[in-house]
Design a protein around this motif. Structure first.
Motif, PDB file in Angstrom:
ATOM      1  N   LEU A   4      -8.593  -0.828  -4.575  1.00 60.89           N
ATOM      2  CA  LEU A   4      -7.171  -0.617  -4.369  1.00 60.89           C
ATOM      3  C   LEU A   4      -6.957   0.785  -3.808  1.00 60.89           C
ATOM      4  N   VAL A   5      -6.397   0.847  -2.607  1.00 65.14           N
ATOM      5  CA  VAL A   5      -6.082   2.115  -1.949  1.00 65.14           C
ATOM      6  C   VAL A   5      -4.661   2.497  -2.351  1.00 65.14           C
ATOM      7  N   VAL A   6      -4.504   3.726  -2.858  1.00 64.26           N
ATOM      8  CA  VAL A   6      -3.231   4.135  -3.451  1.00 64.26           C
ATOM      9  C   VAL A   6      -2.674   5.368  -2.748  1.00 64.26           C
ATOM     10  N   CYS A   7      -1.363   5.330  -2.483  1.00 70.72           N
ATOM     11  CA  CYS A   7      -0.661   6.533  -1.997  1.00 70.72           C
ATOM     12  C   CYS A   7       0.693   6.590  -2.694  1.00 70.72           C
ATOM     13  N   GLY A   8       1.423   7.622  -2.448  1.00 71.89           N
ATOM     14  CA  GLY A   8       2.696   7.836  -3.128  1.00 71.89           C
ATOM     15  C   GLY A   8       3.700   6.719  -2.940  1.00 71.89           C
ATOM     16  N   GLY A  10       2.939   3.780  -0.865  1.00 73.79           N
ATOM     17  CA  GLY A  10       2.293   2.503  -0.556  1.00 73.79           C
ATOM     18  C   GLY A  10       2.539   2.015   0.847  1.00 73.79           C
ATOM     19  N   LEU A  11       2.875   2.928   1.737  1.00 73.61           N
ATOM     20  CA  LEU A  11       3.188   2.522   3.106  1.00 73.61           C
ATOM     21  C   LEU A  11       2.123   3.015   4.079  1.00 73.61           C
ATOM     22  N   GLY A  12       2.476   3.957   4.917  1.00 69.63           N
ATOM     23  CA  GLY A  12       1.635   4.376   6.031  1.00 69.63           C
ATOM     24  C   GLY A  12       0.274   4.922   5.681  1.00 69.63           C
ATOM     25  N   SER A  13       0.210   5.929   4.832  1.00 68.46           N
ATOM     26  CA  SER A  13      -1.081   6.575   4.589  1.00 68.46           C
ATOM     27  C   SER A  13      -2.052   5.649   3.864  1.00 68.46           C
ATOM     28  N   SER A  14      -1.568   4.846   2.930  1.00 67.11           N
ATOM     29  CA  SER A  14      -2.489   3.932   2.243  1.00 67.11           C
ATOM     30  C   SER A  14      -2.957   2.819   3.175  1.00 67.11           C
ATOM     31  N   HIS A  36      -3.783  -2.241  -0.457  1.00 66.43           N
ATOM     32  CA  HIS A  36      -3.131  -0.937  -0.630  1.00 66.43           C
ATOM     33  C   HIS A  36      -1.809  -1.111  -1.355  1.00 66.43           C
ATOM     34  N   THR A  37      -1.416  -0.054  -2.055  1.00 66.79           N
ATOM     35  CA  THR A  37      -0.180  -0.104  -2.826  1.00 66.79           C
ATOM     36  C   THR A  37       0.309   1.305  -3.126  1.00 66.79           C
TER      37      THR A  37
END
Length: 87
Positions: A4-8, A10-14, A36-37
């Motif tokens: 699971l790829v996580v960013c703040g 859950g949009l562009g960077s992830s 991603h989420t």
């Protein structure tokens, strides 16, 4: 196995990091589910490995999760070197 790829948010960077994780896995010859989420959703989502930038991913580290901290999400070599020992 699931990564699971996580960013703040859950949009562009992830999404970009998800593509690079898939590329790294392809180069390693591994077939793994990757999604991603955002951080809030990741708190409740089950995965074998959680990957993301240090400032975000550290918030998921509860001592039981496999956490991978990435410095440069565009660096496929870094992603490969950090994922390979966990696969």
């Amino acid at each position: 196995m699931k990564i699971l790829v996580v960013c703040g948010n859950g949009l562009g960077s992830s999404f970009i990091m998800e593509l690079n994780v898939k590329k790294a896995l392809l180069e390693l010859g591994k077939e793994v589910e990757v999604a991603h989420t955002d951080l809030a959703s990741a708190m409740a989502e089950k995965a074998d490995i959680y990957i993301g930038a240090g400032d975000i991913i550290d918030q998921l580290d509860n001592g039981a999760r496999n956490i991978v901290r990435i410095v440069n999400m565009m660096n496929v070599s870094e992603i490969k070197s950090k994922l390979d020992p966990l696969l």
